[in-house]
Design a protein around this motif. Structure first.
Motif, PDB file in Angstrom:
ATOM      1  N   GLY A   1       5.018 -63.321   0.336  1.00 51.90           N
ATOM      2  CA  GLY A   1       3.950 -63.368  -0.632  1.00 51.90           C
ATOM      3  C   GLY A   1       4.244 -64.296  -1.782  1.00 51.90           C
ATOM      4  O   GLY A   1       5.259 -64.973  -1.847  1.00 51.90           O
ATOM      5  N   GLY A   2       3.351 -64.285  -2.745  1.00 52.54           N
ATOM      6  CA  GLY A   2       3.445 -65.182  -3.871  1.00 52.54           C
ATOM      7  C   GLY A   2       4.299 -64.632  -4.984  1.00 52.54           C
ATOM      8  O   GLY A   2       5.196 -63.818  -4.773  1.00 52.54           O
ATOM      9  N   PRO A   3       4.051 -65.069  -6.208  1.00 51.12           N
ATOM     10  CA  PRO A   3       4.877 -64.671  -7.342  1.00 51.12           C
ATOM     11  C   PRO A   3       4.649 -63.225  -7.731  1.00 51.12           C
ATOM     12  O   PRO A   3       3.885 -62.492  -7.124  1.00 51.12           O
ATOM     13  N   ARG A   4       5.329 -62.829  -8.824  1.00 46.41           N
ATOM     14  CA  ARG A   4       5.286 -61.435  -9.269  1.00 46.41           C
ATOM     15  C   ARG A   4       3.866 -60.956  -9.538  1.00 46.41           C
ATOM     16  O   ARG A   4       3.515 -59.816  -9.233  1.00 46.41           O
ATOM     17  N   GLU A   5       3.016 -61.837 -10.057  1.00 49.00           N
ATOM     18  CA  GLU A   5       1.677 -61.390 -10.440  1.00 49.00           C
ATOM     19  C   GLU A   5       0.772 -61.131  -9.250  1.00 49.00           C
ATOM     20  O   GLU A   5      -0.318 -60.613  -9.403  1.00 49.00           O
ATOM     21  N   SER A   6       1.159 -61.512  -8.044  1.00 48.54           N
ATOM     22  CA  SER A   6       0.292 -61.316  -6.885  1.00 48.54           C
ATOM     23  C   SER A   6       0.184 -59.841  -6.554  1.00 48.54           C
ATOM     24  O   SER A   6       1.104 -59.067  -6.770  1.00 48.54           O
ATOM     25  N   SER A   7      -0.980 -59.452  -6.022  1.00 48.21           N
ATOM     26  CA  SER A   7      -1.215 -58.046  -5.694  1.00 48.21           C
ATOM     27  C   SER A   7      -0.412 -57.599  -4.494  1.00 48.21           C
ATOM     28  O   SER A   7      -0.243 -56.417  -4.262  1.00 48.21           O
TER      29      SER A   7
ATOM     30  N   ARG B   1      12.425 -60.267  -6.207  1.00 49.40           N
ATOM     31  CA  ARG B   1      12.191 -61.702  -6.205  1.00 49.40           C
ATOM     32  C   ARG B   1      13.325 -62.425  -6.913  1.00 49.40           C
ATOM     33  O   ARG B   1      14.126 -61.817  -7.635  1.00 49.40           O
ATOM     34  N   ASP B   2      13.370 -63.753  -6.720  1.00 46.92           N
ATOM     35  CA  ASP B   2      14.423 -64.543  -7.346  1.00 46.92           C
ATOM     36  C   ASP B   2      14.315 -64.496  -8.866  1.00 46.92           C
ATOM     37  O   ASP B   2      15.321 -64.431  -9.573  1.00 46.92           O
TER      38      ASP B   2
ATOM     39  N   ALA C   1      14.532 -69.185  -4.435  1.00 51.08           N
ATOM     40  CA  ALA C   1      13.980 -68.429  -3.300  1.00 51.08           C
ATOM     41  C   ALA C   1      13.612 -69.398  -2.201  1.00 51.08           C
ATOM     42  O   ALA C   1      13.159 -70.515  -2.455  1.00 51.08           O
ATOM     43  N   ALA C   2      13.838 -68.962  -0.959  1.00 52.17           N
ATOM     44  CA  ALA C   2      13.395 -69.696   0.227  1.00 52.17           C
ATOM     45  C   ALA C   2      12.690 -68.689   1.124  1.00 52.17           C
ATOM     46  O   ALA C   2      13.340 -67.929   1.853  1.00 52.17           O
ATOM     47  N   GLY C   3      11.363 -68.655   1.044  1.00 53.09           N
ATOM     48  CA  GLY C   3      10.634 -67.613   1.753  1.00 53.09           C
ATOM     49  C   GLY C   3      10.878 -66.273   1.092  1.00 53.09           C
ATOM     50  O   GLY C   3      10.667 -66.091  -0.103  1.00 53.09           O
TER      51      GLY C   3
END
Length: 304
Positions: free
Chosen positions: A166-172, A181-182, A215-217
């Motif tokens: 998924g995306g960054p921290r703010e993603s649902s 996350r990194d 982060a890689a994936g």
């Protein structure tokens, strides 16, 4: 005079059937639906037949069946012939992978040995030119192993964590995956440095001023080396003060929010002794020593 309805009774049934049996009688008399009967009649009028009746049509059907049988037979024969070849190619590919892995392991061992030799020569050079400051410089640069009291912080993904990319921290989507996350690990490390840590390592990877956490994936990389959860962060310093200061800091409270809201598992404890390995290498590409700095006064403070 009206015509009488014929009597359908049998010798064994002299009386007329009951009215409740009329539906069953109708079904027996009309077993085939009228729609099917009409469709059959239309096909008959159009001359459509189920099987060919002329000699030419029969020969065509026979030729088609023979051709289909030949194709199936040839395909089965080719598959049977190519099976040993595929197995041989697969075995050769596996052997190449195994040999390549062995060669890579041998090269890695040689790199580690050369790195140790370079580290030894660097320490000897520091002793020769730096005098008593050699050990301190090696400690600050992260090029030597350190041992002392400190704190141990273990951070792990949530129990229900799943790989999502998924995306960054703010993603649902993060609330569904519960993965660290990194950027979360970056905040943890920076919080330990700000709380008074003198040396930090993550899963055996020593951090220096040039270390990077990326982060890689779904994988977290420290100096381009992937790490596997749980993430064990060791920090050298006053264990109890370090752990308390980190928990009271903004980064410690951020980690506590991850634990409460996303199920991230954390555990911090003060340790009487922790050992951190040296950093693999420290390559300086831009910094240059200041002219005349070797003979200057040692104030015990760093420069910026």
């Amino acid at each position: 005079m009206p015509q009488q309805r014929p009597d359908r009774s049998t010798p064994h049934q002299a009386s007329r059937p009951d009215a409740s049996m009329s539906l069953l009688t109708n079904v027996m008399d009309h077993a085939l639906d009228d729609g099917y009967a009409e469709a059959t009649a239309r096909k008959a009028e159009a001359g459509v037949r189920g099987l060919p009746r002329t000699l030419r049509a029969k020969l065509g059907l026979a030729a088609g069946l023979v051709l289909a049988a030949v194709v199936v037979t040839v395909g089965a024969a080719q598959a049977r012939i190519s099976a040993p070849t595929l197995a041989k190619e697969r075995e050769e590919l596996i052997n190449r992978i195994e040999h390549g892995t062995a060669d890579a392991d041998a090269v890695q061992k040689r790199v580690d040995a050369l790195r140790d030799d370079v580290g030894s020569m660097q320490r000897e050079a520091l002793k020769k030119h730096g005098g008593d400051r050699a050990e301190l410089l090696a400690l600050l640069a992260g090029s030597t192993q350190v041992t002392g009291p400190g704190a141990k912080l273990v951070v792990d993904d949530a129990k229900s964590a799943q790989s999502s990319g998924g995306g960054p921290r703010e993603s649902s989507g993060f609330s569904d995956t519960g993965r660290l996350r990194d950027r979360d690990l970056q905040r943890v490390v920076n919080g330990l440095w700000a709380s008074g840590a003198e040396a930090v390592a993550v899963n055996g990877q020593r951090l220096t001023s040039l270390s990077a956490i990326r982060a890689a994936g779904d994988a977290i990389l420290v100096d381009n080396k992937p790490l596997v959860p749980p993430y064990t962060v060791l920090a050298v310093g006053d264990g109890h003060k370090l752990a308390t200061a980190f928990q009271d800091s903004a980064d410690g409270q951020y980690l506590d929010v991850l634990r409460k809201n996303y199920g991230i598992r954390t555990k911090i404890s003060a340790e009487n002794e922790v050992t951190l390995p040296p950093a693999p290498s420290l390559i300086v590409r831009t910094a240059q020593p200041k002219a005349g700095a070797a003979g200057g006064a040692d104030t015990g403070k760093g420069t910026s």
